[in-house]
Design an enzyme around this catalytic site. Sequence first.
Site, PDB file in Angstrom:
ATOM      1  N   ASP A  21      21.328 -26.977  -3.775  1.00 18.04           N
ATOM      2  CA  ASP A  21      21.656 -28.202  -3.037  1.00 18.04           C
ATOM      3  C   ASP A  21      22.520 -27.879  -1.822  1.00 18.04           C
ATOM      4  O   ASP A  21      22.476 -28.571  -0.810  1.00 18.04           O
ATOM      5  CB  ASP A  21      22.466 -29.166  -3.919  1.00 18.04           C
ATOM      6  CG  ASP A  21      21.712 -29.534  -5.185  1.00 18.04           C
ATOM      7  OD1 ASP A  21      20.483 -29.711  -5.103  1.00 18.04           O
ATOM      8  OD2 ASP A  21      22.355 -29.620  -6.253  1.00 18.04           O
ATOM      9  N   ASP A 232      26.464 -11.829   5.978  1.00 21.28           N
ATOM     10  CA  ASP A 232      25.971 -10.539   6.472  1.00 21.28           C
ATOM     11  C   ASP A 232      26.851  -9.371   6.018  1.00 21.28           C
ATOM     12  O   ASP A 232      26.551  -8.225   6.318  1.00 21.28           O
ATOM     13  CB  ASP A 232      25.911 -10.547   8.006  1.00 21.28           C
ATOM     14  CG  ASP A 232      27.285 -10.573   8.632  1.00 21.28           C
ATOM     15  OD1 ASP A 232      28.106 -11.427   8.209  1.00 21.28           O
ATOM     16  OD2 ASP A 232      27.574  -9.748   9.512  1.00 21.28           O
TER      17      ASP A 232
HETATM   18 MG   LIG Z   1      29.779 -12.317   9.199  1.00 21.72          MG
END
Ligand SMILES: [Mg+2]
Length: 284
Positions: A21, A232
Amino acid sequence: MSKSIKLCDISDYEKFIDKFDTFLLDCDGVLWKGGDTLPGKKLLFVTNNSARSRADYVEKFKKLNIEAHEDEIFSSSYASAYYLKNVLKFPKEKKIYIIGESGIADELASEGIRHCGLSDNDQQFKPEDIVPDPEVGAVLCGIDFHINFKKLAKALYYLKTNSDCIFLLTNDDATFPASGFIAPGAGAISAPLITALNKKPDAIMGKPNKPMMDCIAQKFKLNLERTCMIGDRLETDIQFGNNNGVTTLLVLTGIAAEKDILVDNAPIIPDYYMSSFGDFAKLC
Ligand SMILES: [Mg+2]
């Protein structure tokens, strides 16, 4: 340890998106190079950068043509203010000594918490600067582009002299990627205080630590089983999800590379990974 699952095509994306969600989204390395929406899903932007306030982020997003509301942004500066007010119930008669930038001051003010310290920017240390101030009930340390001896000496004095003075960090990132170079992060700013005190901080807010997730879950009433952290960087974003019971998705547009998670005995691996967050735009 099980292996990460790679998301490769639209069918993978659809099945993946249906599981959640809410998506917690790192910014640098994810968003700036990617898309900005997932149809029908709640997106919250979660960043360790404490230099900016949420209002500053809204302005930055506008320049990138990304629509975001202040309430969808969770920076470590805001997390610190939220934690002080709602978890620690920081007393109204006390104030915070800040080592950091105006983003922290703005967020403390937004939660009605008094603060001091910004006026010590760029000031030469004089021993007579060190005077008692019993109203200082906590030292909050983040990234500070004006760090100096005077600030460190005052912070150390308050932490040693004021009984129950709390020592908080917005985050403890060792470095951060600046334009064209690697800069010392907030963890490098607080390191001298940790050495001088010979003790760890009472709490560290930012990813991968628990207080940030607790504050996000409390504020947005999240079902963590239906929440996914997208980032990342393995040691902050992915560890943040892994440490706190949230599914993780690594995108390869920033710091970490595919080889970092495929190598034998990789210390931190995500549940899923994909080339770019922007690939979800194929669903729109
Ligand atoms: Mg980052």
